[in-house]
Design an enzyme around this catalytic site. Structure first.
Site, PDB file in Angstrom:
ATOM      1  N   CYS A 133       0.822  -1.214   0.000  1.00 56.07           N
ATOM      2  CA  CYS A 133       0.000   0.000   0.000  1.00 56.07           C
ATOM      3  C   CYS A 133       0.852   1.259   0.000  1.00 56.07           C
ATOM      4  O   CYS A 133       0.684   2.134  -0.835  1.00 56.07           O
ATOM      5  CB  CYS A 133      -0.934   0.010   1.196  1.00 56.07           C
ATOM      6  SG  CYS A 133      -2.177  -1.268   1.067  1.00 56.07           S
ATOM      7  N   HIS A 134       1.759   1.360   0.963  1.00 56.34           N
ATOM      8  CA  HIS A 134       2.524   2.603   1.069  1.00 56.34           C
ATOM      9  C   HIS A 134       4.012   2.341   1.237  1.00 56.34           C
ATOM     10  O   HIS A 134       4.758   3.197   1.696  1.00 56.34           O
ATOM     11  CB  HIS A 134       1.985   3.462   2.208  1.00 56.34           C
ATOM     12  CG  HIS A 134       0.513   3.696   2.090  1.00 56.34           C
ATOM     13  ND1 HIS A 134      -0.401   2.935   2.748  1.00 56.34           N
ATOM     14  CD2 HIS A 134      -0.192   4.560   1.334  1.00 56.34           C
ATOM     15  CE1 HIS A 134      -1.617   3.320   2.414  1.00 56.34           C
ATOM     16  NE2 HIS A 134      -1.517   4.300   1.555  1.00 56.34           N
ATOM     17  N   GLY A 135       4.437   1.116   0.895  1.00 57.89           N
ATOM     18  CA  GLY A 135       5.859   0.841   0.808  1.00 57.89           C
ATOM     19  C   GLY A 135       6.616   0.724   2.123  1.00 57.89           C
ATOM     20  O   GLY A 135       7.697   1.289   2.266  1.00 57.89           O
TER      21      GLY A 135
ATOM     22  N   TYR B 294      -4.393  11.763  -1.330  1.00 58.84           N
ATOM     23  CA  TYR B 294      -3.694  10.507  -1.093  1.00 58.84           C
ATOM     24  C   TYR B 294      -2.193  10.685  -1.345  1.00 58.84           C
ATOM     25  O   TYR B 294      -1.354  10.185  -0.593  1.00 58.84           O
ATOM     26  CB  TYR B 294      -4.278   9.449  -2.030  1.00 58.84           C
ATOM     27  CG  TYR B 294      -3.895   8.030  -1.714  1.00 58.84           C
ATOM     28  CD1 TYR B 294      -4.235   7.450  -0.502  1.00 58.84           C
ATOM     29  CD2 TYR B 294      -3.204   7.261  -2.638  1.00 58.84           C
ATOM     30  CE1 TYR B 294      -3.908   6.152  -0.228  1.00 58.84           C
ATOM     31  CE2 TYR B 294      -2.869   5.951  -2.375  1.00 58.84           C
ATOM     32  CZ  TYR B 294      -3.221   5.393  -1.162  1.00 58.84           C
ATOM     33  OH  TYR B 294      -2.887   4.100  -0.894  1.00 58.84           O
TER      34      TYR B 294
END
Lengths: 169, 421
Positions: A133-135, B294
């Site tokens: 998702c966000h590394g 985001y």
């Protein structure tokens, strides 16, 4: 400005407001608390897992309280690697011994501590887990090494019921 | 706005209006004096009202067939698509309608940014608008969870986990939001309830938004106040009604194109896979309209600070009337602001683009630069610009530039005084 005397009426007003406020709060609380986990959700608190078929170097994922739990049977190389990491290199310093009481078995919540995605097995820069998702990169002990996650992946309460069965929760 | 007293013609109308002045309200709305130089960027208020009504009507119909239960939600949506008469059409209108709603609201917001519609005396209209925008995001997010596909589930997981960044009480709040220890059936049922509620809250706020608008009246492309209502304005009906109606038709053509030709292009294929709490899709992306925020969230390496940055990016808009220190409303007369405006537009588009890309390497770097610029624009550029910028001379009235008024102010003034005679 004339000095205002506190009379009977002021007392009655204050007392009425106070009782009213308590009443409103007491009425609102059930409305808020009904959203917390209910009895049926809480009842599913523990799960037993048979791990006899898990070979070294393999991970199984089981569901506990709606969340995935990773159970990895680590190889000797992986255990050595996890133990060799200096605590100074860690964002959230924890010894491997404290995370895996039986070093062969790593049991942890498969939930990224950033925003709750399920990290992928044997991916990332540290041969552990990688959250798509966000590394966030985790090592073979599930400790955060790189990326936005603030803490290591959580270790749930668990115990070995016998050599082949783990009870989570 | 209209000062004249209205009296209904019919006897019954008068009797009714004395008891409930609905006819006075209707008369105010039809006669409402509107600046006659409004361009097509001003038609999006009407378009947005149409979008809201469309979402409420199609949503109401969908709710007749949808089942808010973790075991049945996904199947019930497929049932709507395959079995319910015209269910496919209604659902595609509702799903694409959300995107069209955001498309229109972004144009509406950037219209205000260009023409300075948020400045005094219209701050309250602007702030109500920002609250509506926040509620729209909440409604869209919860609506996206309802089909209970993979993106629904993991989107819900990621967004609710944002609250876990709050120190001390964060975890408790997340458990409370979920009604369990993960996103599950209790989460779905409460999201359905709130998704049903929010559009009506928005409807109420829209009434306040229009009410607050009708106190000072519309801003306009030259951004100056109405001098003489008789010369500078036209009645709302029929002039603006026809113009809004034409723009709405054009908008509906775009809307229909998406619904009938590419109904899934704005969605994600992963959401046609039923929710699975054990597998996170390889690449989680929110809907396109949330991508800039985001990107801001992901550009900050710290969890709490990332969440704060993302929320600040929205809330900073509410402070805009006081951050922009320039007294001139319209960018037409602000040569420097005009350039910064277009840089901001590009910046937001870039943020949207990198928000859709993986958070690594060059994309991450671009996201960080663009995030920094976003805040720089509002916190540094706008306050300074108001003092430093040399603005162009503004016209004396709305009518002057339309009638080819001379750039020579003295001559124009002369002309105006002649007109008054």
């Amino acid at each position: 400005m004339s000095e205002k005397k506190t009379d009977r009426r002021d007392f009655l007003f204050t007392a009425t407001y106070a009782v009213g406020a308590v009443g409103v709060a007491a009425t609102i609380w059930p409305m808020i608390d009904q959203m917390n986990p209910d009895a049926s959700v809480k009842a599913l608190a523990s799960t037993e897992v048979d791990v006899s078929s898990v070979n070294p170097g393999k991970t199984i994922t089981v569901l506990w309280r709606g969340k995935p739990v990773f159970i990895r049977r680590r190889t000797q190389d992986e255990i050595a690697e996890a133990k060799s990491v200096s605590l100074q290199d860690l964002k959230h310093p924890e010894k491997d011994e404290d995370r895996a009481k039986n070093p062969e078995w790593l049991v942890m919540l498969g939930v990224c501590t950033h925003l709750g995605c399920v990290p992928l097995d044997q991916k990332g820069d540290y041969n552990g887990w990688f959250c798509p998702c966000h590394g966030s990169h985790y090592d073979i002990s599930g400790r955060i090494r790189k990326g936005p996650a603030p803490t290591n992946m959580e270790i749930p309460k668990y115990e070995f019921v016998n050599a082949n069965t783990i009870k989570i929760g | 706005m209209s000062d004249h007293q209205y009296t209904p013609k019919s006897k019954f109308g008068k009797w009714f209006n004395d008891r409930l002045p609905l006819l006075t309200l209707a008369n105010h709305l039809t006669d409402y004096p509107t600046p006659k130089n409004l361009n097509y960027w001003w038609t999006f208020g009407g378009i947005l009202t149409f979008c809201l009504i469309t979402q409420i009507v199609t949503g109401l119909v969908l709710a007749m067939h949808y089942i808010a239960h973790a075991d049945m939600a996904f199947d019930s949506v497929e049932h709507i698509m395959r079995d319910v008469n015209y269910g496919w059409l209604i659902r595609y209108i509702h799903a694409n309608g959300a995107s069209m709603f955001f498309l229109a609201v972004y144009i509406h917001i950037f219209r205000s940014l260009f023409y300075g519609s948020y400045k005094a005396p219209r701050e309250i209209i602007w702030i109500i608008g920002i609250i509506i925008y926040l509620l729209m995001m909440a409604a869209a997010f919860m609506g996206y969870v309802l089909p209970w596909g993979q993106m629904s589930f993991w989107g819900a997981t990621v967004i609710t986990n944002l609250f876990s960044a709050i120190p001390l009480v964060g975890e408790g709040i997340v458990t409370w939001l979920w009604g369990g220890y993960s996103v599950d059936n209790p989460t779905l049922t409460r999201f359905f309830t709130l998704h049903y509620l929010i559009p009506f809250l928005i409807l109420g706020l829209v009434v306040l938004h229009i009410w607050a608008l009708h106190v000072p009246g519309n801003n306009n492309p030259v951004g100056i106040d109405i001098q003489k209502p008789s010369k500078d304005t036209v009645p709302f009906h029929p002039y603006i009604v026809i113009k809004d109606g034409f723009a709405l038709l054009m908008f509906i053509i775009v809307f229909a194109f998406f619904v009938f030709y590419t109904p899934n292009i704005l969605g994600h294929a992963d959401n046609y896979i039923e929710a699975n709490p054990l597998v996170t899709p390889a690449h989680i992306v929110p809907e396109w309209y949330l991508l800039p925020f985001y990107a801001i969230l992901r550009s900050v390496p710290d969890k709490l600070l990332g969440v704060i940055a993302m929320l600040s990016a929205i809330f900073i808009l509410a402070a805009l009337p006081w951050l922009d220190t320039s007294k001139i409303r319209s960018a037409v007369f602000r040569p420097l602001y005009r350039q910064f405006y277009w840089i901001l537009v590009a910046d937001v588009l870039i943020l949207g683009y990198v928000g859709a890309m993986p958070a690594e390497g060059l994309y991450l770097l671009i996201a960080r630069v663009a995030t920094a610029y976003y805040f720089l624009h509002f916190l540094v550029v706008l306050p300074i610009l108001g003092f430093k910028e040399k603005t162009l001379p503004i016209p004396l009235s709305i009518t002057e530039p339309i009638l080819g008024g001379s750039p020579n102010l003295a001559a124009a003034k002369n002309k105006e005084s002649l007109d008054i005679k």
